[in-house]
Design a protein around this motif. Structure first.
Motif, mmCIF file in Angstrom:
data_model
loop_
_atom_site.group_PDB
_atom_site.id
_atom_site.type_symbol
_atom_site.label_atom_id
_atom_site.label_comp_id
_atom_site.label_asym_id
_atom_site.label_seq_id
_atom_site.Cartn_x
_atom_site.Cartn_y
_atom_site.Cartn_z
ATOM 1 N N ARG A 201 0.834 -1.216 0.000
ATOM 2 C CA ARG A 201 0.000 0.000 0.000
ATOM 3 C C ARG A 201 0.864 1.259 0.000
ATOM 4 N N ASP A 202 1.937 1.239 0.764
ATOM 5 C CA ASP A 202 2.861 2.383 0.749
ATOM 6 C C ASP A 202 3.415 2.605 -0.659
ATOM 7 N N HIS A 203 3.889 1.525 -1.281
ATOM 8 C CA HIS A 203 4.509 1.674 -2.609
ATOM 9 C C HIS A 203 3.507 2.232 -3.620
ATOM 10 N N TYR A 204 2.262 1.761 -3.539
ATOM 11 C CA TYR A 204 1.236 2.177 -4.495
ATOM 12 C C TYR A 204 0.576 3.508 -4.109
ATOM 13 N N GLY A 205 0.944 4.044 -2.946
ATOM 14 C CA GLY A 205 0.306 5.286 -2.504
ATOM 15 C C GLY A 205 -1.143 5.104 -2.089
ATOM 16 N N LEU A 206 -1.482 3.943 -1.586
ATOM 17 C CA LEU A 206 -2.850 3.650 -1.165
ATOM 18 C C LEU A 206 -2.950 3.711 0.352
ATOM 19 N N PRO A 207 -4.065 4.216 0.887
ATOM 20 C CA PRO A 207 -4.215 4.275 2.344
ATOM 21 C C PRO A 207 -4.485 2.881 2.919
ATOM 22 N N ARG A 208 -4.198 2.725 4.200
ATOM 23 C CA ARG A 208 -4.582 1.499 4.905
ATOM 24 C C ARG A 208 -6.035 1.659 5.327
ATOM 25 N N PRO A 209 -6.927 0.776 4.861
ATOM 26 C CA PRO A 209 -8.345 0.941 5.210
ATOM 27 C C PRO A 209 -8.592 0.643 6.684
ATOM 28 N N ALA A 210 -9.524 1.372 7.284
ATOM 29 C CA ALA A 210 -9.959 1.048 8.644
ATOM 30 C C ALA A 210 -10.907 -0.144 8.575
ATOM 31 N N SER A 211 -10.993 -0.894 9.655
ATOM 32 C CA SER A 211 -11.972 -1.974 9.704
ATOM 33 C C SER A 211 -13.371 -1.385 9.643
ATOM 34 N N SER A 212 -14.210 -1.974 8.825
ATOM 35 C CA SER A 212 -15.585 -1.476 8.716
ATOM 36 C C SER A 212 -16.371 -1.675 10.009
ATOM 37 N N TYR A 213 -15.831 -2.440 10.940
ATOM 38 C CA TYR A 213 -16.516 -2.675 12.209
ATOM 39 C C TYR A 213 -16.089 -1.692 13.298
ATOM 40 N N THR A 214 -15.061 -0.894 13.005
ATOM 41 C CA THR A 214 -14.482 -0.090 14.067
ATOM 42 C C THR A 214 -15.480 0.872 14.691
ATOM 43 N N HIS A 215 -16.387 1.398 13.884
ATOM 44 C CA HIS A 215 -17.296 2.394 14.453
ATOM 45 C C HIS A 215 -18.706 1.872 14.656
#
Lengths: 445, 445
Positions: free
Chosen positions: B426-440
């Motif tokens: 993800r770092d190399h591709y410039g993509l964010p790390r997604p949050a877990s959809s359950y977090t909120h």
């Protein structure tokens, strides 16, 4: 060095075998997801000339992960990364015949065997945990007999897939342009009660031909299965007599199948607490017991017995009547083993929990390095074992003590190798490399 | 170095991308099953600061393995062993949504991401080869639309499984005895048209949260799927105009889904024949074409077009009428691509076979390092690519030339990194790390 030799595997659970391992001050829970932790362990086991490392597995989350490091490391990925930093040690992956597809599983093992130079072993399980079913769209976990019925068919199918490329099929002749002799690559055309698989596999035959077939059930179905397919059997016994009965039974069943009993190794589990004196070893063991949590242990007991005890019952006797009303158990032989402990030792519920905390029914030995070596030698020389799955209470320390202090004694007694003599897990176990079952089905010019 | 940067993957096929790669004198067919061959390749790609290595896959044996190294390396085992000897490079595994179980696949990717420190990518495919069906007990390979319908549901399910442990769920507090905060571990309770999965996953959340979602279909269904789920798209284009059309279409479709188009990277395949002069590069290419075998190439053409030509037709024109009567094709967009070549270039059947021998429809460029770099830069700067999947005609030599001679030019032009700035794919591709959809979904005290 001559004479019959012990076979030793290191059984790997995240953190170690004792349910409270991760809480012990010698453990580092921050490393339990770090592949280097397991690579280091395998390197140490290889330095101790162990036959293999053995990874447990199951396709669901244990309900008691709240209290212990009971998440799962997927064995194929994990062992492939271990293979990359080791040269000789066997790599035994647990995989379910109930919750995998034979074509996919055959590919994973073939690749593990290729990339490790012939070190793959398959711990064939039918999966005991009923909650697995709901991760795979099933209404209910198939019953024990049904799971074993599928398991037999499954092993027959994947065996054919691993055999589907004869050894000579890969030609790769740059001049003629013949890459693979497709006359020596066979469809398997299987159609049975549970499975329908055409094949062939999409990978050339592997260094070992097939992974070593390891089996871990000791129920009636499990024994029948092991006698027919198993090349190594992982089993739980608390007493020498129980181990001897199982050993004799398995060997005679193998013979009845026309097999060489020496090619079915019996490897009981053993979880050693080792210290310089017996008193220190007992104190170490007690230290672990104090770290156990009843909420966890009671869940474990429920899984083994099908009965829920409460924390209020902890210091009373185990109510035998309650057990007898228990529902279906995941593991018939383990149920009987726990009943035997209750009859033999008449423990309180808490004492029983501690009794099982170390290795979930596997044998726990507590003593000096000599005492542990004595126990191993006794079972080995009195018809109860061809070797052992060593299940250290915690990792890596619990294994280091065994490797540093018990292994040299076993070697000095001429019971265990000082160097590897072969390169594959079959070599270590003294098992032949099977020929492809298709090799003689056709005449070749 | 600033400005928009190229993303480069090394696409790995045993032996290389050209169908005759294994016959080339610079190839060593004895090493095609040797994991060290692939580990070395990945190390070289890492030294060249490539974003990732990309493993093709399919769960059946290609019928043309008689003539070319078209067996399969199982990607999870193979990439785990590659992960063990590399530090930064991304590891992209092709895996099918049609022929795997979501729970098992989610586990394999989660483990690969854990053991590699966050370098896993998933090339999501629905499997084009119809013969896969018979390895999995199906009467017939599901139709294209049906496969995509399952694929959408499958990705939704495994996404939920990867999210099922919130990041904070793993506590491992030795003092309190809380290993996992089970209030932060969620069942996924999925029940859809194709799949029923309860969960949760049996592994804590991974370094990247989820693997990078890569997608490789360019049909209408494929584009719609990529626009919704893809973070990198692997695609085949012969001309700049076709690449531009695809690029613009994908980015606008992503926007229509409310996504940032910069988070959907378009990475066409490119197979380069490189030499010091253009004439030498053409001679090298011709040398490969001479090693092709019509029996292989005609099978490939049958797969792409649904039409069987004979060796007698090799030196005549491609009979357009015949193509138009072809049956269902595994890959709709690739079919159109081949038709376009036929219309544009009016080749004989043999010329068409050579045209496709290099990369099965992917773009082949032949020239000096500068010319290859120019082609890459042109597509990158003219709205056709965010980077490329480099598909060397043969390995490792075909990649070494690219790494040694083209990469320095791209770096000198400020188009490609000289060092990694992050540690995950993800770092190399410039993509964010997604949050877990359950977090909120829950309030925590």
């Amino acid at each position: 060095m001559s004479g019959r030799q012990l076979h030793l595997n290191l059984f790997v659970y995240p953190g170690g075998h004792h349910e409270a391992a991760w809480r012990y001050h010698g453990s580092d829970p921050d490393r339990l997801l770090d592949i280097r932790f397991y690579q280091d362990l395998a390197r140490r086991a290889e330095a101790a000339t162990f036959d293999g490392v053995f990874f447990a597995d199951g396709p669901s989350l244990a309900d008691n992960v709240r209290y212990a490091s009971r998440f799962r490391l997927e064995p194929f990925t994990w062992l492939s990364a271990v293979a990359a930093v080791t040269e000789r040690i066997g790599l035994i992956a647990t995989a379910s015949t109930t919750y995998t597809e034979p074509y996919n599983l055959a590919r994973l093992f073939a690749s593990l065997d290729h990339l490790s130079g012939g070190r793959a072993g398959w711990n064939i399980v039918t999966t005991g945990a009923p909650q697995a079913a709901q991760n795979f769209g099933l209404e209910a976990h198939p019953a024990h007999a049904e799971r074993y019925d599928r398991a037999r068919e499954f092993v027959d199918v994947v065996t054919k897939l691993w055999d589907s490329w004869e050894d000579e099929a890969l030609v790769a002749d740059q001049k003629t342009g013949l890459f693979a002799d497709t006359d020596r690559i066979h469809t398997v055309d299987h159609e049975g009660r549970h499975l329908k698989v055409c094949g062939p596999l999409n990978t050339p035959r592997t260094p070992q031909g097939r992974p070593v077939y390891v089996q871990a059930g000791s129920s009636e179905d499990g024994r029948a299965f092991a006698a027919r397919y198993g090349e190594a059997v992982f089993t739980a016994h608390q007493t020498l007599a129980s181990g001897q009965e199982f050993y004799a039974d398995l060997k005679s069943r193998a013979l009845a199948h026309g097999r060489d009993p020496a090619q079915l190794l019996v490897l009981p589990g053993i979880s050693p607490f080792i210290a310089s004196t017996e008193a220190e070893a007992r104190a170490l063991h007690a230290e672990f017991d104090e770290l156990t949590q009843p909420a966890y242990s009671l869940q474990l007991l429920h899984r083994l017995l099908g009965v829920r005890f409460t924390e209020e019952q902890l210091d009373g006797p185990v109510p035998r009547a309650l057990i007898e009303t228990g529902g279906e158990r995941g593991n018939g032989s383990r149920f009987q083993l726990v009943l035997d402990i209750i009859e033999r030792e008449q423990p309180t519920v808490r004492q029983l929990l501690h009794r099982l905390a170390g290795a979930r029914g596997h044998r726990v030995v507590t003593g000096t390095p000599e005492q542990v070596a004595d126990q191993i030698q006794e079972w080995f020389e009195h018809g109860a074992a061809d070797g052992f799955n060593i299940m250290p209470p915690w990792l890596p320390g619990g294994f280091d003590t065994f490797a540093d202090e018990v292994v040299p004694i076993l070697r000095a007694r001429g019971l265990f190798r000082t160097a590897y003599t072969g390169t594959t897990l079959r070599d270590h176990y003294g098992l032949p490399r099977p020929a492809s079952s298709y090799t003689h089905t056709k005449e070749h010019a």
